[in-house]
Design a protein around this motif. Sequence first.
Motif, PDB file in Angstrom:
ATOM      1  N   THR B  48       0.814  -1.223   0.000  1.00 16.98           N
ATOM      2  CA  THR B  48       0.000   0.000   0.000  1.00 16.98           C
ATOM      3  C   THR B  48       0.844   1.270   0.000  1.00 16.98           C
ATOM      4  N   THR B  52       0.357   4.269  -2.469  1.00 18.93           N
ATOM      5  CA  THR B  52       0.093   5.613  -1.972  1.00 18.93           C
ATOM      6  C   THR B  52       1.055   6.606  -2.600  1.00 18.93           C
ATOM      7  N   SER B  58      -3.812   7.665   0.256  1.00 18.42           N
ATOM      8  CA  SER B  58      -3.327   6.667   1.205  1.00 18.42           C
ATOM      9  C   SER B  58      -4.409   5.662   1.586  1.00 18.42           C
ATOM     10  N   HIS B  59      -5.671   6.036   1.347  1.00 20.53           N
ATOM     11  CA  HIS B  59      -6.787   5.220   1.826  1.00 20.53           C
ATOM     12  C   HIS B  59      -6.706   5.032   3.342  1.00 20.53           C
ATOM     13  N   ILE B  60      -6.205   6.039   4.002  1.00 20.64           N
ATOM     14  CA  ILE B  60      -6.217   6.054   5.458  1.00 20.64           C
ATOM     15  C   ILE B  60      -7.035   7.254   5.904  1.00 20.64           C
ATOM     16  N   GLY B  88     -12.910   0.128   2.173  1.00 22.27           N
ATOM     17  CA  GLY B  88     -11.534  -0.230   1.854  1.00 22.27           C
ATOM     18  C   GLY B  88     -10.514   0.734   2.429  1.00 22.27           C
ATOM     19  N   LYS B  89     -10.880   1.379   3.516  1.00 19.36           N
ATOM     20  CA  LYS B  89      -9.952   2.330   4.117  1.00 19.36           C
ATOM     21  C   LYS B  89      -9.475   1.828   5.478  1.00 19.36           C
ATOM     22  N   GLU B  90      -8.334   2.318   5.852  1.00 24.05           N
ATOM     23  CA  GLU B  90      -7.773   2.033   7.156  1.00 24.05           C
ATOM     24  C   GLU B  90      -8.031   3.249   8.034  1.00 24.05           C
ATOM     25  N   ILE B  91      -8.047   3.071   9.356  1.00 28.58           N
ATOM     26  CA  ILE B  91      -8.123   4.276  10.175  1.00 28.58           C
ATOM     27  C   ILE B  91      -6.974   4.315  11.160  1.00 28.58           C
ATOM     28  N   LYS B 114      -0.265  10.993   5.593  1.00 33.89           N
ATOM     29  CA  LYS B 114      -1.002  11.394   4.398  1.00 33.89           C
ATOM     30  C   LYS B 114      -2.443  10.884   4.375  1.00 33.89           C
TER      31      LYS B 114
END
Lengths: 330, 330
Positions: B48, B52, B58-60, B88-91, B114
Amino acid sequence: MNIREVAKRARVSTATVSRTINGSDKVKPATAARVRKAIEELNFLPNTHARTLVSGKSHILGLIISDITNPFFPDLVKSFEDEAVQRGKEIIIGNTDYNAKRMAGCIRRMVERKVDGVAIMTSESDPALLEDLTRRNIPTVFMDTGKPGPHWANIRVDYGQGIREAVHHLVTLNHRRIAFITGPMNLASAQTRCSVFISSLKAHGIFDSALIEKGNHRIEGGAMAMKALLKLPRRPTAVIASNDLTAIGALGAIHEMGLRVPEDISLIGFDDIAFAHLTNPPLTTVVLSRKQLAATALAALDALMQGRRDSLANLTIPTHLVMRSSTRAI
Amino acid sequence: MNIREVAKRARVSTATVSRTINGSDKVKPATAARVRKAIEELNFLPNTHARTLVSGKSHILGLIISDITNPFFPDLVKSFEDEAVQRGKEIIIGNTDYNAKRMAGCIRRMVERKVDGVAIMTSESDPALLEDLTRRNIPTVFMDTGKPGPHWANIRVDYGQGIREAVHHLVTLNHRRIAFITGPMNLASAQTRCSVFISSLKAHGIFDSALIEKGNHRIEGGAMAMKALLKLPRRPTAVIASNDLTAIGALGAIHEMGLRVPEDISLIGFDDIAFAHLTNPPLTTVVLSRKQLAATALAALDALMQGRRDSLANLTIPTHLVMRSSTRAI
DNA sequence: CTGTTAGCGCTTTCAT
DNA sequence: ATGAAAGCGCTAACAG
């Protein structure tokens, strides 16, 4: 905005900027100062993804837990995060919801994000799912799951100690008919608590198998079990619950039957969740320090990452009784 | 293990592997199948960080809260994580501990990683610290902090509704001497609850300023305030607390003084934290749905990221009374 | 002490 | 439909 702009503004190469950021000692102080000034002025923060890509270290740690809304976990998460941030690491959390599919998803996310290590603090745990972590040599620390291996550490919790203290406390208070409400018996930790309870009572010569009732580590389970216990021809004078939630359920059931704690029945919980001292009366319980657990997990992860397997020898978290107002002598 | 090994094994270029992974429609099905087989066999998961770096996304998502051990938050965190993972995101989570320095640290971490967006769900909030997010155009959604701007959204909570329902409920139950225990008055949300309470009572013509007591949204504050209220020459017959923790403290104080809820005093809380129905008696309270809050925050973040400012028009979370057993007619 | 340069693993033109 | 190659932002040899 990137390292090149900083380099340009400080009139040095990107390498020098990188060295300054990473505290290399071979940058002339004057140069370093200029670089820092440029960084300041541009409000530059290095891109961690780029750093990760080249260094191979993400400085992210994974924490897999069962369910953050289970009151056992918030303290753990907080302590874990504190320790991680102190080490300059980020954490990503996975909730398994006690569900194998979600567990698999958690692990996938951890691998994708290239975590430096993961701590698995679920009560349940399916070894098959963990294969991916092994295969990729990701340092992993478990709570109470006993997997050994080159990249694995296991933290044991000494449930026995707390249970023995609880039994001893009640016996000292002259209780002889002491009941136990178990957790779900597929959980190793619940089994341990129960079997230590039994052996403790046997040691005192006061064990009665009719006084063991099954719960599920949740409120209603505790309430149901307590009701069954209260229907016994000779009901117990004291009850130890496998966790605080169970004890809270039991407390409700006791009140519902018009009895009082600790006047009619003494009650002891396990875990010391936040609400254990907010019950009425405040609950005597066994403390399992989440702070200690988190600190130990991070220390183990550090050791694993640095290949110091020796410092992994004895990772045990103690438990101990804390007396509040739900127990009394008869 | 990387995309090149997959490409080699599938005998295609890395570009084709990438296209397959990302579901491009211009890969011949037969080729795609071969690629997928290779991915499967190698157990490949894309990095990832590399993604990114090139994509800039970043999908965060960042989630900044006051303190995960405050019982208001675990539900929020869980719902937020659920919604994020579905997308599909991270936290990554930041605890401010009600502390400006830590808040600054949280924001720094978010920027470094980011994040695609951040949700700020602290009760307190210092606008100056948030400048960094603005400057970097990071989509941000606030809970109840009213900052407008191109990359900002604000979710309002309709505290008034719940308070009005609570007052109405008590009035219907013939209560006339209704007290209120406030939160810390530097919190806008605490102020709102208090002022709506006052106006509601005035509307019923039963307001008495002697019946407003100051708390701090914590247990002891509630207990202290309640004790003061009980010492009044004509004590209240009902109490509304600014949050559940306050109500729990009040409940303890009432019991301590030998009085009973709801027989002697009716009591209403606010928030509906997990333990609100575990008190004795179960607490009548105002529900503020954290699930709804999280869902709304994520929807707002989506809208912000896609530039759909129109769907940001009216982000309001309702609150409503839930009746349990801590209130009764006189 | 400082600069040049080759990648880290991936996506994305631009060709073909 | 596929491949070659440039480049995202950074670090780490290597050279000087």
